[in-house]
Design an enzyme around this catalytic site. Structure first.
Site, PDB file in Angstrom:
ATOM      1  N   ARG A   1       3.658 -20.592   2.170  1.00  0.00           N
ATOM      2  CA  ARG A   1       3.004 -19.355   2.655  1.00  0.00           C
ATOM      3  C   ARG A   1       3.769 -18.775   3.843  1.00  0.00           C
ATOM      4  O   ARG A   1       3.802 -17.574   4.069  1.00  0.00           O
ATOM      5  CB  ARG A   1       1.531 -19.616   3.029  1.00  0.00           C
TER       6      ARG A   1
ATOM      7  N   TYR B   1      -1.226   6.113  -3.234  1.00  0.00           N
ATOM      8  CA  TYR B   1      -1.817   5.235  -4.249  1.00  0.00           C
ATOM      9  C   TYR B   1      -3.292   5.003  -3.874  1.00  0.00           C
ATOM     10  O   TYR B   1      -3.592   4.668  -2.716  1.00  0.00           O
ATOM     11  CB  TYR B   1      -1.036   3.927  -4.309  1.00  0.00           C
TER      12      TYR B   1
ATOM     13  N   LYS C   1       7.138  -1.948  -9.431  1.00  0.00           N
ATOM     14  CA  LYS C   1       7.662  -0.730 -10.043  1.00  0.00           C
ATOM     15  C   LYS C   1       9.187  -0.805 -10.203  1.00  0.00           C
ATOM     16  O   LYS C   1       9.672  -1.713 -10.819  1.00  0.00           O
ATOM     17  CB  LYS C   1       7.216   0.468  -9.197  1.00  0.00           C
TER      18      LYS C   1
HETATM   19  N1  LCS Z   1       2.248   1.929  -3.396  1.00  0.00           N
HETATM   20  C1  LCS Z   1       2.431   2.746  -4.447  1.00  0.00           C
HETATM   21  C2  LCS Z   1       3.153   4.045  -4.249  1.00  0.00           C
HETATM   22  C3  LCS Z   1       1.952   2.383  -5.700  1.00  0.00           C
HETATM   23  O1  LCS Z   1       2.163   3.215  -6.714  1.00  0.00           O
HETATM   24  C4  LCS Z   1       1.256   1.160  -5.840  1.00  0.00           C
HETATM   25  C5  LCS Z   1       0.703   0.733  -7.147  1.00  0.00           C
HETATM   26  C6  LCS Z   1       1.074   0.347  -4.714  1.00  0.00           C
HETATM   27  C7  LCS Z   1       1.595   0.755  -3.501  1.00  0.00           C
HETATM   28  C8  LCS Z   1       0.365  -0.973  -4.798  1.00  0.00           C
HETATM   29  O2  LCS Z   1       1.182  -1.892  -5.463  1.00  0.00           O
HETATM   30  P1  LCS Z   1       0.678  -3.121  -6.352  1.00  0.00           P
HETATM   31  O3  LCS Z   1      -0.275  -3.905  -5.520  1.00  0.00           O
HETATM   32  O4  LCS Z   1       0.020  -2.567  -7.565  1.00  0.00           O
HETATM   33  O5  LCS Z   1       1.939  -3.866  -6.635  1.00  0.00           O
HETATM   34  N2  LCS Z   1       0.605   1.773  -8.097  1.00  0.00           N
HETATM   35  C9  LCS Z   1       0.088   1.667  -9.274  1.00  0.00           C
HETATM   36  C10 LCS Z   1      -0.018   2.753 -10.142  1.00  0.00           C
HETATM   37  O6  LCS Z   1       0.269   3.919  -9.901  1.00  0.00           O
HETATM   38  N3  LCS Z   1      -0.488   2.336 -11.294  1.00  0.00           N
HETATM   39  O7  LCS Z   1      -0.793   0.989 -11.248  1.00  0.00           O
HETATM   40  C11 LCS Z   1      -0.466   0.480  -9.951  1.00  0.00           C
END
Ligand code: LCS
Length: 393
Positions: free
Chosen positions: A58, A111, A208
């Site tokens: 961790r 998001y 992504k």
């Molecule tokens: N920041 C952005 C710009 C994102 O698009 C997402 C997730 C996150 C942070 C959070 O990331 P995660 O915890 O999912 O790895 N965006 C998503 C979307 O547009 N569709 O599904 C997840």
């Protein structure tokens, strides 16, 4: 290998990697929760910081460190902090930089849960938040209060694809004593380097473009300076949203092809955007590569390319969008973005369901908005799929 003076593509492959005793060509997976100390004094020295050995996964792990160093070099930052998810990165940053009585100014289109956690959770700890359209930096100036600590922007924004001027935001942040945090998920460090433009912290959902293969969830934070790095690492370790070693191995494998994936997907995206822009059933489309995008000139200046995500609305509104989503077959009807596969989704009812209807509308997340993330398939097949779907409306 020291890659600090090497080019971006070389860094993608080699930055952060270390040599092991067997000469492994890839960074091995250290799938362990804990690390054996040489003796009691060594254990005490690791905890007090006199020795820099690993303690507990961790807190740190060699596979995870390799990934953190890799992205830190790609972003031209001081160091990286890998997290279990993108939301782990967002939460660690908020936790480290905000406190009771402080205030954050954020882009209104971010998001959904990155906004939701401020409105629904941090608000319970007396953290105040204002959400404004940061594409117009006048809105930021109006929102700043004496207790504002952080300016948080997402550019291009999810899902409106609005672009915010990072350099201008950095000037504002400096003048008002704020820390500028940029969510760089939609661009990746291949297209945009916020720290070079004056930001203090950059973060990603590596789920992504950075990983790019829709097979892991993860996040990363990179800071410009050591002091803020230490603050955020403390929050991440105490929250316990660390990355796992196998996740880090997968991310290291994914990032190697970031540049060639991004090149192909944005080349495809430009053709898809042109097709949609000229289609009679499309009411509007926002893609930074089109001259009709309100911040097209800024995107040209700030980014090395226009990315692979766009949003559009159909003349028949949500009903027509629903019909399209149900009648495409190559594009997967799924949330997420930035992978090798093309995805389509409806933000108002899916990724941004956490935001109230009123706030969604104020942020430009209209009910008819369809988000499209273009993959690296043959572009003719992607366009054919859309054409067939649109014909069903
Ligand atoms: N920041 C952005 C710009 C994102 O698009 C997402 C997730 C996150 C942070 C959070 O990331 P995660 O915890 O999912 O790895 N965006 C998503 C979307 O547009 N569709 O599904 C997840």
């Amino acid at each position: 290998m020291n890659t600090l003076d090497k080019g971006f593509n070389t860094k993608l492959i080699h930055a952060g990697a270390f040599e092991d005793e067997f000469g492994s060509a890839t960074v091995p997976i250290y799938q362990t929760s804990t690390f054996k100390f040489k003796n009691a004094q060594h254990g005490a020295d690791c905890f007090s910081g006199k020795s820099d050995g690993y303690i507990y996964t961790r807190i740190g792990n060699p596979t995870i460190r390799a990934f953190e160093r890799n992205i830190a070099e790609l972003e031209n930052g001081y160091d990286g902090i890998a997290t279990s998810s993108g939301m782990g990165a967002v939460s660690s940053v908020y936790m480290a930089l905000l406190g009771a009585g402080s205030h954050i100014v954020s882009s209104d289109a971010v998001y959904g849960p990155a906004r939701g956690i401020l409105e629904q959770d941090f608000s319970r700890f007396n953290v105040e938040a204002s959400f404004v359209n940061t594409s117009n930096t006048e809105n930021i100036l109006k929102a700043i209060r004496p207790n504002t600590k952080v300016l948080y922007i997402e550019t291009p924004a999810n899902p409106t694809i609005d672009i915010t001027d990072i350099k201008k935001c950095a000037e504002i942040a400096k003048k008002h004593g704020l820390l500028l945090v940029v969510d760089n998920t939609f661009s990746s460090p291949y297209l945009q380097k916020p720290l070079d433009l004056g930001a203090d912290v950059v973060l990603h959902s590596i789920t992504k473009f950075i990983n790019g293969h829709a097979d892991i969830v993860g996040g990363i934070i990179v800071t410009k300076e050591e002091k803020i790095y230490k603050q955020i690492r403390h929050s991440m370790v105490y929250l316990g949203c660390n990355m796992d070693p196998t996740q880090a191995f997968m991310a290291l494998r994914g990032v190697k092809t970031l540049a060639i994936r991004m090149e192909r997907s944005q080349e495809n995206a430009m053709k898809v955007a042109e097709f949609l822009a000229n289609h009679p059933k499309i009411a509007w489309i926002k893609y930074p590569g089109l001259t009709t995008h309100p911040q097209h000139e800024l995107a040209k200046k700030q980014m090395k390319g226009f990315g692979a995500v766009m949003s559009f609305g159909l003349k028949g509104g949500y009903k027509a969008g629903e019909k399209l989503m149900n009648n495409v077959h190559l594009a997967l009807l799924a949330v997420s973005l930035g992978g090798v596969e093309t995805l389509i989704q409806h933000p108002a009812s899916m990724t941004h369901a956490a935001v109230s209807k009123e706030n969604k509308l104020a942020a430009g997340i209209t009910d008819d908005l369809v988000r499209f993330s273009v993959g690296i398939e043959d572009v003719n097949d992607i366009i054919e799929d859309l054409k067939n779907g649109l014909n069903k409306i």
